[in-house]
Design a protein around this motif. Structure first.
Motif, PDB file in Angstrom:
ATOM      1  N   ARG A  62       0.824  -1.205   0.000  1.00 21.61           N
ATOM      2  CA  ARG A  62       0.000   0.000   0.000  1.00 21.61           C
ATOM      3  C   ARG A  62       0.861   1.259   0.000  1.00 21.61           C
ATOM      4  NH1 ARG A  62      -2.306   0.560   4.509  1.00 21.61           N
ATOM      5  NH2 ARG A  62      -1.742  -1.388   5.540  1.00 21.61           N
ATOM      6  N   ALA A 158      -9.510   1.444   0.439  1.00 17.64           N
ATOM      7  CA  ALA A 158      -9.173   2.645   1.206  1.00 17.64           C
ATOM      8  C   ALA A 158      -7.950   3.344   0.625  1.00 17.64           C
ATOM      9  CB  ALA A 158      -8.933   2.274   2.668  1.00 17.64           C
ATOM     10  N   THR A 160      -6.812   3.212  -2.400  1.00 17.13           N
ATOM     11  CA  THR A 160      -7.149   3.795  -3.704  1.00 17.13           C
ATOM     12  C   THR A 160      -7.819   5.153  -3.531  1.00 17.13           C
ATOM     13  OG1 THR A 160      -7.412   1.594  -4.694  1.00 17.13           O
ATOM     14  CG2 THR A 160      -8.415   3.441  -5.859  1.00 17.13           C
ATOM     15  N   GLY A 161      -8.714   5.244  -2.550  1.00 19.51           N
ATOM     16  CA  GLY A 161      -9.344   6.532  -2.250  1.00 19.51           C
ATOM     17  C   GLY A 161      -8.324   7.551  -1.766  1.00 19.51           C
ATOM     18  N   MET A 162      -7.442   7.114  -0.865  1.00 22.84           N
ATOM     19  CA  MET A 162      -6.396   8.001  -0.336  1.00 22.84           C
ATOM     20  C   MET A 162      -5.468   8.509  -1.426  1.00 22.84           C
ATOM     21  SD  MET A 162      -5.032   6.091   3.086  1.00 22.84           S
ATOM     22  CE  MET A 162      -6.059   4.803   3.697  1.00 22.84           C
ATOM     23  N   PRO A 206      -8.552   5.303   7.916  1.00 24.62           N
ATOM     24  CA  PRO A 206      -8.434   5.067   6.468  1.00 24.62           C
ATOM     25  C   PRO A 206      -9.747   5.314   5.728  1.00 24.62           C
ATOM     26  CG  PRO A 206      -8.378   2.989   7.671  1.00 24.62           C
ATOM     27  CD  PRO A 206      -8.229   4.085   8.679  1.00 24.62           C
ATOM     28  N   ALA A 210     -10.050   7.975   2.768  1.00 24.23           N
ATOM     29  CA  ALA A 210     -10.542   7.512   1.464  1.00 24.23           C
ATOM     30  C   ALA A 210     -11.710   8.383   1.004  1.00 24.23           C
ATOM     31  CB  ALA A 210     -10.977   6.056   1.556  1.00 24.23           C
TER      32      ALA A 210
END
Length: 231
Positions: A62, A158, A160-162, A206, A210
């Motif tokens: 990640r 999560a 990917t959103g971040m 997270p 996200a």
């Protein structure tokens, strides 16, 4: 929309990014193996069991791909604004929002897929390698596999959103370095380990980050008609 995404893939040579993701996956696995080798020389256990090992792999994956995603944000969006090439795109009879949505969809799909793929490959290789070398005195159970698979899926969503959060900082001054540095800061915040715990273990954190990332993407799409008029 699919045609726009295909054009973005061709225009920005995403195949080179795929190769980069494969190299990053190999490096992460190499780092894990090096840690195991050094620990064996020192007669210490880096990982107590498979659950701890898989969690560490997920954290590394990640961290790497949140930063990797920021380079895509910089390449597909920030750099285009900085070099004014986005203006040429806006001259075509295509809705501006669709252009930005296509770019964001490409970034999201790439990031999510890369995290899932890297986790799957590295944990699988790690399992077979450990079965042969016996670095971890543990037996992998189906329960651990299922638990880890669910955790990877949720963490990938999560992360990917971040990964969209750097878009906000990069768009402030159309700065590529700022975009990447902001992603590194996010990684330090969410992936740092303190006594076996990280902020990512507190679900609300997270999830909130996200949501912020998705909100930033939404606002970028919503305000796209005004962005180039402000300057």
């Amino acid at each position: 929309m699919l045609n726009l995404i295909r054009l973005e893939i061709k225009k920005h040579k995403i195949d080179s990014s795929i190769k980069g993701a494969l190299v990053a996956t190999g490096i992460i696995f190499g780092v894990i193996l090096l840690g195991l080798y050094v620990s064996k020389l020192d007669h210490e256990l880096v990982f107590e069991n498979y659950e701890v090992a898989f969690s560490a792999i997920d954290t590394l994956v990640r961290a790497v791909f949140i930063i990797f995603a920021s380079t895509l944000v910089a390449k597909l969006i920030i750099d285009e604004y900085k070099n004014k090439t986005i203006t040429i795109l806006f001259m075509y009879p295509i809705n501006r929002k669709k252009i930005i949505i296509a770019k964001l969809i490409l970034i999201v799909i790439f990031t999510f897929t890369a995290i899932i793929f890297a986790n799957t490959i590295i944990t699988t290789l790690f399992y077979f390698f450990n079965e042969k070398m016996q670095y971890i005195p543990d037996t992998l159970s189906l329960i651990v596999v299922k638990k880890h698979a669910l955790k990877v899926l949720m963490n990938a969503l999560a992360a990917t959103g971040m990964s969209l959060i750097p878009l906000f900082f990069g768009m402030r001054k159309y700065s590529v370095p700022t975009t990447i540095i902001s992603s590194i800061i996010i990684v330090f915040i969410i992936c740092s380990n303190n006594g076996g715990m990280s902020l990512n273990d507190i679900i609300i954190i997270p999830a909130t980050l996200a949501f912020i990332g998705v909100l930033i993407a939404y606002l970028a799409i919503k305000n796209i008609e005004k962005v180039d008029l402000i300057e």
